[in-house]
Scaffold this active site. Structure first.
Site, short mmCIF file in Angstrom:
data_model
loop_
_atom_site.label_atom_id
_atom_site.label_comp_id
_atom_site.label_asym_id
_atom_site.label_seq_id
_atom_site.Cartn_x
_atom_site.Cartn_y
_atom_site.Cartn_z
N GLU A 174 17.35 -12.26 -42.21
CA GLU A 174 16.79 -11.86 -40.68
C GLU A 174 17.87 -11.93 -39.69
O GLU A 174 17.97 -12.55 -38.80
CB GLU A 174 15.21 -12.12 -39.77
CG GLU A 174 14.21 -11.77 -40.26
CD GLU A 174 12.69 -12.55 -39.76
OE1 GLU A 174 13.05 -12.69 -38.77
OE2 GLU A 174 12.24 -13.03 -40.72
N HIS A 377 -4.87 -12.60 -39.67
CA HIS A 377 -3.55 -13.10 -39.45
C HIS A 377 -3.31 -14.57 -40.28
O HIS A 377 -4.73 -15.03 -39.38
CB HIS A 377 -2.78 -12.57 -38.03
CG HIS A 377 -1.86 -13.68 -38.07
ND1 HIS A 377 -0.90 -14.52 -37.40
CD2 HIS A 377 -0.38 -13.03 -38.50
CE1 HIS A 377 0.04 -14.32 -37.36
NE2 HIS A 377 0.75 -13.63 -38.20
N HIS A 378 -2.17 -15.02 -41.05
CA HIS A 378 -2.50 -16.28 -41.50
C HIS A 378 -0.96 -16.59 -41.42
O HIS A 378 -0.12 -16.05 -42.25
CB HIS A 378 -2.32 -16.05 -42.85
CG HIS A 378 -3.82 -16.52 -43.57
ND1 HIS A 378 -4.23 -15.63 -44.36
CD2 HIS A 378 -5.00 -15.87 -42.70
CE1 HIS A 378 -5.57 -15.77 -44.53
NE2 HIS A 378 -6.18 -16.56 -43.62
N GLU A 379 -0.06 -17.58 -40.27
CA GLU A 379 0.76 -17.79 -39.98
C GLU A 379 0.99 -19.41 -40.31
O GLU A 379 0.10 -20.10 -40.11
CB GLU A 379 1.36 -17.73 -38.68
CG GLU A 379 2.28 -18.67 -38.20
CD GLU A 379 3.10 -18.33 -39.27
OE1 GLU A 379 3.85 -17.26 -38.46
OE2 GLU A 379 4.44 -18.44 -39.79
N HIS A 453 5.30 -11.24 -43.44
CA HIS A 453 6.65 -11.75 -42.91
C HIS A 453 7.23 -12.71 -43.43
O HIS A 453 6.62 -14.00 -44.24
CB HIS A 453 6.28 -11.71 -41.55
CG HIS A 453 6.09 -10.46 -40.89
ND1 HIS A 453 6.09 -10.12 -39.29
CD2 HIS A 453 5.30 -9.39 -41.60
CE1 HIS A 453 5.90 -8.67 -39.69
NE2 HIS A 453 5.23 -8.82 -40.20
N GLU A 454 8.19 -12.89 -43.20
CA GLU A 454 9.71 -14.08 -43.93
C GLU A 454 8.87 -14.40 -45.21
O GLU A 454 8.56 -15.22 -45.69
CB GLU A 454 9.01 -15.27 -42.88
CG GLU A 454 9.11 -14.79 -41.74
CD GLU A 454 8.14 -14.64 -40.87
OE1 GLU A 454 7.21 -14.74 -40.91
OE2 GLU A 454 8.67 -13.98 -39.78
N GLU A 472 8.05 -7.61 -44.37
CA GLU A 472 8.94 -8.21 -43.26
C GLU A 472 10.19 -8.13 -44.14
O GLU A 472 10.46 -7.19 -44.29
CB GLU A 472 8.91 -9.09 -42.03
CG GLU A 472 9.73 -8.54 -40.89
CD GLU A 472 10.05 -9.78 -40.00
OE1 GLU A 472 9.18 -11.26 -41.00
OE2 GLU A 472 9.09 -9.65 -38.78
N GLU A 478 10.73 -6.99 -33.11
CA GLU A 478 10.45 -8.41 -32.81
C GLU A 478 11.55 -8.65 -31.78
O GLU A 478 11.54 -9.63 -31.03
CB GLU A 478 9.93 -9.17 -33.35
CG GLU A 478 10.41 -9.61 -34.48
CD GLU A 478 9.83 -11.08 -36.04
OE1 GLU A 478 8.67 -11.51 -35.70
OE2 GLU A 478 10.89 -11.65 -36.88
C1 NOJ Z 1 6.92 -13.98 -37.17
C2 NOJ Z 1 6.40 -12.51 -37.37
O1 NOJ Z 1 7.47 -11.63 -37.95
C3 NOJ Z 1 5.57 -11.80 -36.07
O2 NOJ Z 1 5.24 -10.20 -36.38
C4 NOJ Z 1 4.38 -12.59 -36.05
O3 NOJ Z 1 3.91 -11.82 -34.69
C5 NOJ Z 1 5.03 -13.89 -35.50
N1 NOJ Z 1 6.11 -14.77 -36.88
C6 NOJ Z 1 3.79 -15.63 -35.17
O4 NOJ Z 1 3.27 -15.52 -36.33
CA CA Z 2 9.80 -12.25 -39.06
#
Ligand code: NOJ
Ligand code: CA
Length: 673
Positions: A174, A377-379, A453-454, A472, A478
């Site tokens: 990023e 969503h899974h962060e 993402h990431e 992503e 963002e």
């Molecule tokens: C980074 C992600 O790119 C974003 O889309 C997300 O909202 C945040 N992390 C939180 O998970």
């Molecule tokens: Ca990101």
């Protein structure tokens, strides 16, 4: 469906013919590129020519292994040639039918070490580039080996500019791209894009990155780039057991930036679809979500009175999605674990327990009753062991309540991911490459699609695993909420020829309130509203978000119509005009034919781009629905000013696209019956 149109063998040498020369060459089907491989002075090398122009000067090949010295290669002991010309159909994509027309040269090269005794290199030579992979068929089954170095080099000749950022930075991929002389590259991520004084555009990348570390490119200050494998914590690049093959190393070669963007070599080098019934459970589409409001600090991911993912708010987005024809509603911050320092406490995330004001089964049923689905969503915050421990239960839950699509996240510094032994892993080393595929396979079993993402960079694996629909892997929208700083206009004219060469990106386009309460340019979107519309065509993804707040769309329903109309699945894609870092114009025809869509984006310079409409069907009339920057629009002074006009055009017409500074244009060409 796979439709073989022609598979032929070149008459030059029958397959299986054993040769023992020190140099073998092969040409691409249209004789555009020539590749030669040779062994001399202990080194195995390859070269690539386009006509008389040397694209890659003699560059080394081979892998080195733990426990033995770098091999000296002594002879080419076998060379097999074949050719193949076939077409295959993508279940979804930027192009429905893909032609795979290549010559193949597979050589076996003898080396003087145990593991390098018989290295095979398979080259596929296309008119627009080459791919090659190593196969170590001679390493006995079950024998564990450590790959310490990929010796593959890419030696360019003459002067090249490069668009790149330094690899291994904390923010993974990023970063903004910088343009420099290619000799200044230290360690670059791929796809790496180069532009030569000789008029050539090159992209170096890889295809089918499976069970191997991601390849970066290390510069020597003189135009030589050498593969560099993101290592395990003990320094070993790849841990394999014999026999094995590597991912394909790829080189795209064209005379325009668009030739790189329109090349399909990396998809062609991936294995065919393992999910032939995907069409029954995934349709490309668009989504809205509880997302931008959190990035603007209006609500939060964590619990409390400002928690974004509460039942009422989610229902509001579902109602909005139903009203305007969106397929999905993403909900972030629904699950326990976000409170406090979540990035450093990733192991606290539960992927099955909701916050008390979020009722997953109720909301999923509510969405379904409105013809909409939730996007889960899974962060993970890079706590992959915690995630893997819950993976089956987490996906079972979504499958049970009918959530068919999940976005994942790995927000953590790039070299800080803990493995099961507590070792620190890179975000795209072999450990994480394995992890991501484990998630994709577990999701596929439950007919769930994934948007990572990431991520590890894309290498065309969507062909094999079409439930891996987007990622992503670059500086997305963002950053335009956060500032630090926001993306400058030229970012969107670079992405199509760098990150996007890898595959679909979940950029999350479509911000209408471009200033969102900020006055400093570097804290607000550096773009015009018309350019935000153009992003839907310029950036490819089978799922695109309408990222702004519902109320901001309702203030501009006329412009919002373009986002409602634009499809995310295409029959044909054509990059019409471009200069990397300056401007880009892309046309795409929706899958099934009929209409066309066009997107154009410029950097901070205003420009008028005349575009011939000869991509339209001859003899047909189209209504061009033009969403353009108003005459006084400007990303600094007047970002929201747009004009919508309609006129009838044919393929004989030329459209002059007037783009404001930081602006763009989006056009729907509606086929008139
Ligand atoms: C980074 C992600 O790119 C974003 O889309 C997300 O909202 C945040 N992390 C939180 O998970
Ligand atoms: Ca990101």
């Amino acid at each position: 469906m796979l439709s073989r149109t022609l598979v032929s063998l070149l008459a030059l040498a029958a397959p299986g013919t054993a040769l023992a020369a020190d140099r073998e060459c092969a040409q691409s089907p249209g004789k555009v590129l020539e590749l030669c491989v040779s062994v001399e002075g202990g080194a195995a090398r390859y070269e690539v020519k386009r006509g008389d122009v040397i694209v890659i000067a003699a560059s080394e090949l081979g892998l080195s292994f733990a426990g033995e010295p770098a091999a000296r290669y002594t002879a080419i002991t076998d060379a097999r040639r074949s050719a193949s010309d076939s077409s295959w159909e993508q279940p979804w994509g930027e192009q429905r039918l893909i032609r795979d027309n290549h010559a193949e040269l597979a050589v076996t090269i003898a080396g003087d070490t145990a593991f390098n005794k018989a290295m095979q290199v398979t080259f596929r030579i296309f008119d627009d580039g080459i791919g090659f992979r190593y196969t170590y068929a001679g390493i006995p089954a079950g024998q564990a080996v450590g790959v310490t170095a990929d010796r593959t080099q890419f030696r360019t000749k003459g002067s090249y500019q490069a668009w790149w950022y330094e690899g291994l930075g904390q923010e993974r991929d990023e970063y903004l791209y910088t343009q420099t002389d290619a000799r200044r590259i230290t360690l670059a991520e791929t796809p790496l894009t180069l532009k030569g004084d000789n008029g050539l555009y090159l992209s170096i990348h890889e295809a089918a990155l499976v069970d191997f570390p991601s390849m970066l490119l290390q510069g020597d200050g003189a135009g030589k780039l050498t593969a560099w494998l993101m290592p395990w914590p003990d320094g070993v690049g790849a841990k394999k057991t014999g026999p094995f093959s590597t991912p394909w190393r790829t080189l795209l070669v064209g005379t325009t930036p668009g030739a790189l963007a329109d090349s399909r070599i990396e998809l062609n080098l991936n294995e065919p679809n393992k999910l032939p019934d995907i069409g029954k459970w995934f349709k490309p589409g668009k989504y809205v979500g509880v997302w931008w409001e959190m990035h603007l600090n209006k609500t939060i991911w964590g619990s409390g009175p400002t928690h974004g993912a509460n039942n009422d708010n989610v229902k509001r987005y579902v109602d909005f999605a139903e009203k305007y024809g969106f397929d999905g509603v993403l909900v972030e911050g629904w699950n326990q674990g976000w409170d406090g320092e979540w990035i450093n406490n990733g192991d606290k995330f539960s992927f099955t327990k909701s916050y008390p004001d979020f009722d997953l089964p109720m909301l999923s049923a509510y969405a379904k009753s409105k013809g909409v689905h939730l996007i889960g969503h899974h962060e993970t915050a890079g706590a992959v062991v915690n995630y893997e421990n819950q993976l089956e239960a987490a996906l079972d839950l979504y499958a049970k309540v009918g959530v068919p699509s999940v976005k994942t996240g790995y927000v953590r510094h790039s070299g800080d991911i803990l493995d099961r032994e507590g070792g620190k892993e890179w975000f795209a080393g072999q450990f994480m490459v394995q992890h991501h595929l484990k998630v994709i396979e577990a999701a596929a079993k439950r007919h769930i699609t994934m948007d990572t993402h990431e991520p590890v960079k894309d290498t065309g694996l969507r062909r094999t695993w079409p439930n891996w629909v987007s990622r992503e892997g670059a500086r997305g929208q963002e950053f335009n909420a956060w500032g630090r700083p926001t993306n400058p206009p030229e970012h969107l004219t670079i992405l199509p020829f760098t990150r996007m060469l890898a595959g679909p990106m979940d950029f999350t386009p479509g911000i209408f309130d471009l200033e969102h309460g900020k006055t400093l340019l570097t804290e607000r979107n550096q773009s015009t509203l018309a350019a935000q519309l153009a992003e839907y065509v310029v950036l490819y993804s089978p799922i695109h978000m309408a990222a702004d707040l519902p109320e901001n769309y309702e203030k501009h329903l006329d412009a919002f119509q373009f986002i409602r109309d634009v499809p995310t699945d295409w029959e044909v894609t054509k990059t019409l005009a471009s200069e990397i870092g300056d401007y880009v114009v892309v046309a795409r025809q929706p899958r099934g034919g009929g209409d066309w869509y066009l997107g154009a984006i410029t950097d901070e310079m205003a420009r008028v781009l005349p575009v011939k409409l000869d991509f339209l069907a001859p003899g047909k009339k189209y209504e061009a629905q033009i969403y353009r920057d108003a005459a006084d629009a400007d990303y600094v002074k007047k970002p929201v000013a747009y004009t919508i006009e309609k006129r009838v055009v044919t393929s004989a017409d030329t459209l002059d696209l007037a783009l404001a500074p930081g602006g763009g244009q989006a056009v729907r060409f509606k086929l008139l019956k």
